[in-house]
Design a protein around this motif. Sequence first.
Motif, PDB file in Angstrom:
ATOM      1  N   SER A  21      -5.991  14.478  12.182  1.00 12.27           N
ATOM      2  CA  SER A  21      -6.489  13.275  12.841  1.00 12.27           C
ATOM      3  C   SER A  21      -6.260  12.135  11.494  1.00 12.27           C
ATOM      4  CB  SER A  21      -8.061  13.199  13.109  1.00 12.27           C
ATOM      5  OG  SER A  21      -8.249  14.117  13.977  1.00 12.27           O
ATOM      6  N   GLN A  22      -6.532  12.469  10.413  1.00 11.50           N
ATOM      7  CA  GLN A  22      -6.005  11.491   9.237  1.00 11.50           C
ATOM      8  C   GLN A  22      -4.449  11.300   9.371  1.00 11.50           C
ATOM      9  OE1 GLN A  22      -7.943  13.498   6.026  1.00 11.50           O
ATOM     10  NE2 GLN A  22      -9.750  12.100   6.092  1.00 11.50           N
ATOM     11  N   MET A  69      -5.006   0.201  35.271  1.00 15.69           N
ATOM     12  CA  MET A  69      -3.872   0.332  34.435  1.00 15.69           C
ATOM     13  C   MET A  69      -2.959   0.770  34.713  1.00 15.69           C
ATOM     14  SD  MET A  69      -4.529   2.478  30.718  1.00 15.69           S
ATOM     15  CE  MET A  69      -3.488   3.984  30.926  1.00 15.69           C
ATOM     16  N   VAL A  70      -1.683   0.151  34.170  1.00 13.64           N
ATOM     17  CA  VAL A  70      -0.273   0.511  34.593  1.00 13.64           C
ATOM     18  C   VAL A  70      -0.017   1.558  33.748  1.00 13.64           C
ATOM     19  CG1 VAL A  70       1.919  -0.237  34.810  1.00 13.64           C
ATOM     20  CG2 VAL A  70       0.142  -1.894  35.706  1.00 13.64           C
ATOM     21  N   THR A  71       0.529   2.597  34.171  1.00 14.49           N
ATOM     22  CA  THR A  71       1.005   3.817  33.483  1.00 14.49           C
ATOM     23  C   THR A  71       2.598   3.703  33.274  1.00 14.49           C
ATOM     24  OG1 THR A  71      -0.612   5.338  34.289  1.00 14.49           O
ATOM     25  CG2 THR A  71       1.478   6.366  33.262  1.00 14.49           C
ATOM     26  N   THR A  72       2.820   3.514  31.907  1.00 12.38           N
ATOM     27  CA  THR A  72       4.408   3.502  31.653  1.00 12.38           C
ATOM     28  C   THR A  72       4.932   4.532  31.347  1.00 12.38           C
ATOM     29  OG1 THR A  72       3.946   2.904  29.275  1.00 12.38           O
ATOM     30  CG2 THR A  72       4.033   0.854  30.975  1.00 12.38           C
ATOM     31  N   MET A  73       6.420   4.740  31.113  1.00 16.26           N
ATOM     32  CA  MET A  73       7.084   5.920  30.364  1.00 16.26           C
ATOM     33  C   MET A  73       6.432   6.248  29.067  1.00 16.26           C
ATOM     34  SD  MET A  73       8.204   7.564  32.833  1.00 16.26           S
ATOM     35  CE  MET A  73       9.005   8.837  31.863  1.00 16.26           C
ATOM     36  N   THR A  74       6.165   5.235  28.177  1.00 13.71           N
ATOM     37  CA  THR A  74       5.526   5.342  26.861  1.00 13.71           C
ATOM     38  C   THR A  74       4.199   6.188  26.918  1.00 13.71           C
ATOM     39  OG1 THR A  74       6.589   3.291  26.183  1.00 13.71           O
ATOM     40  CG2 THR A  74       5.164   3.926  24.857  1.00 13.71           C
ATOM     41  N   ASN A  75       3.611   5.652  27.685  1.00 12.62           N
ATOM     42  CA  ASN A  75       2.028   6.238  27.756  1.00 12.62           C
ATOM     43  C   ASN A  75       2.260   7.689  28.188  1.00 12.62           C
ATOM     44  OD1 ASN A  75       0.946   3.855  27.431  1.00 12.62           O
ATOM     45  ND2 ASN A  75       0.298   3.442  29.369  1.00 12.62           N
ATOM     46  N   VAL A  76       3.215   8.091  29.287  1.00 14.97           N
ATOM     47  CA  VAL A  76       3.422   9.524  29.593  1.00 14.97           C
ATOM     48  C   VAL A  76       3.858  10.282  28.549  1.00 14.97           C
ATOM     49  CG1 VAL A  76       4.897  10.907  31.323  1.00 14.97           C
ATOM     50  CG2 VAL A  76       3.550   8.732  31.921  1.00 14.97           C
ATOM     51  N   ASP A  77       4.918   9.526  27.864  1.00 14.09           N
ATOM     52  CA  ASP A  77       5.474  10.310  26.498  1.00 14.09           C
ATOM     53  C   ASP A  77       4.605  10.706  25.464  1.00 14.09           C
ATOM     54  OD1 ASP A  77       8.053  10.214  27.939  1.00 14.09           O
ATOM     55  OD2 ASP A  77       8.573   8.470  26.812  1.00 14.09           O
ATOM     56  N   VAL A  78       3.728   9.704  25.178  1.00 12.28           N
ATOM     57  CA  VAL A  78       2.364   9.945  24.281  1.00 12.28           C
ATOM     58  C   VAL A  78       1.509  10.836  24.686  1.00 12.28           C
ATOM     59  CG1 VAL A  78       0.379   8.653  23.118  1.00 12.28           C
ATOM     60  CG2 VAL A  78       2.498   7.535  23.339  1.00 12.28           C
ATOM     61  N   LEU A  79       1.243  10.832  25.867  1.00  9.81           N
ATOM     62  CA  LEU A  79       0.358  12.008  26.468  1.00  9.81           C
ATOM     63  C   LEU A  79       0.939  13.488  26.337  1.00  9.81           C
ATOM     64  CD1 LEU A  79      -1.175  10.178  29.679  1.00  9.81           C
ATOM     65  CD2 LEU A  79      -2.414  11.083  27.466  1.00  9.81           C
ATOM     66  N   GLN A 135       3.259  14.499  24.315  1.00  4.86           N
ATOM     67  CA  GLN A 135       3.358  14.756  22.974  1.00  4.86           C
ATOM     68  C   GLN A 135       2.086  15.258  22.381  1.00  4.86           C
ATOM     69  OE1 GLN A 135       5.137  11.497  20.796  1.00  4.86           O
ATOM     70  NE2 GLN A 135       7.105  11.885  21.708  1.00  4.86           N
ATOM     71  N   ALA A 136       0.913  14.632  22.858  1.00  6.05           N
ATOM     72  CA  ALA A 136      -0.353  15.195  22.409  1.00  6.05           C
ATOM     73  C   ALA A 136      -0.748  16.588  22.869  1.00  6.05           C
ATOM     74  CB  ALA A 136      -1.351  14.054  23.031  1.00  6.05           C
ATOM     75  N   TYR A 137      -0.304  16.725  24.222  1.00  2.00           N
ATOM     76  CA  TYR A 137      -0.529  18.224  24.872  1.00  2.00           C
ATOM     77  C   TYR A 137       0.253  19.139  24.008  1.00  2.00           C
ATOM     78  CZ  TYR A 137      -2.800  16.213  28.795  1.00  2.00           C
ATOM     79  OH  TYR A 137      -3.957  15.486  29.802  1.00  2.00           O
ATOM     80  N   ASP A 138       1.713  18.771  23.528  1.00  2.00           N
ATOM     81  CA  ASP A 138       2.394  19.376  22.948  1.00  2.00           C
ATOM     82  C   ASP A 138       1.737  19.727  21.774  1.00  2.00           C
ATOM     83  OD1 ASP A 138       4.148  19.451  25.148  1.00  2.00           O
ATOM     84  OD2 ASP A 138       5.674  18.150  24.235  1.00  2.00           O
ATOM     85  N   PHE A 139       1.241  18.511  21.044  1.00  2.92           N
ATOM     86  CA  PHE A 139       0.694  19.001  19.794  1.00  2.92           C
ATOM     87  C   PHE A 139      -0.613  19.688  19.738  1.00  2.92           C
ATOM     88  CE2 PHE A 139      -1.696  17.741  15.697  1.00  2.92           C
ATOM     89  CZ  PHE A 139      -0.593  17.833  14.980  1.00  2.92           C
ATOM     90  N   GLY A 140      -1.420  19.711  20.956  1.00  3.97           N
ATOM     91  CA  GLY A 140      -2.420  20.678  21.262  1.00  3.97           C
ATOM     92  C   GLY A 140      -2.069  22.145  21.255  1.00  3.97           C
ATOM     93  N   GLU A 141      -0.827  22.381  21.866  1.00  2.43           N
ATOM     94  CA  GLU A 141      -0.601  23.800  21.835  1.00  2.43           C
ATOM     95  C   GLU A 141      -0.124  24.324  20.463  1.00  2.43           C
ATOM     96  OE1 GLU A 141       2.592  24.150  24.959  1.00  2.43           O
ATOM     97  OE2 GLU A 141       1.437  23.277  26.378  1.00  2.43           O
ATOM     98  N   ILE A 142       0.535  23.233  19.610  1.00  2.00           N
ATOM     99  CA  ILE A 142       0.778  23.704  18.107  1.00  2.00           C
ATOM    100  C   ILE A 142      -0.475  24.075  17.513  1.00  2.00           C
ATOM    101  CG2 ILE A 142       1.673  23.066  16.134  1.00  2.00           C
ATOM    102  CD1 ILE A 142       3.708  21.436  17.781  1.00  2.00           C
TER     103      ILE A 142
END
Length: 147
Positions: free
Chosen positions: A108-109, A1-11, A13-20
């Motif tokens: 999640s919803q 799988m090719v990792t793009t900046m979009t994937n990195v950004d989404v990941l 944001q997910a980590y940031d959201f987990g911290e929230i």
Amino acid sequence: MVTTMTNVDVLQQAYDFGEIVTSSEIFHKYIDAKRSLTVNNEAQLLIKEFTVIKEKYEEVQRFGKYHPDFSKVTKDVREMKRKVDTHPVVVDFKKTEDDLHQLLVEVSQIIANAVSSQIKVPTGNPFFDTATSCSGGCGSGGSCGCK
């Protein structure tokens, strides 16, 4: 799988959201209740006793009502479960666990609906699982609104 900046950004944001979520009041109450449960000797003793009785119950279940101790073990496991479930520390832990679960379901919803209204989110509540979408095979001929 090719990792793009979009994937990195989404990941990210997910980590940031987990911290929230982990910095929320609900999460901290859950951690405190879990810690209280872990250090409460009386609750831990009840849980250990319940585990022993539950193992006996599972052994008896292999033979069902034909096992000589079926009635006694079944009664004992129900009584012990009631003792565990009504212990104040366990009650508090279960309540905070349910509150955290509800928070995660709501998050999640929101995320799923932001992507598409067709995405199904398991809520743990059959009413909400079927109210938001149809899983097919409803047998109503489409009257429920499913396609």
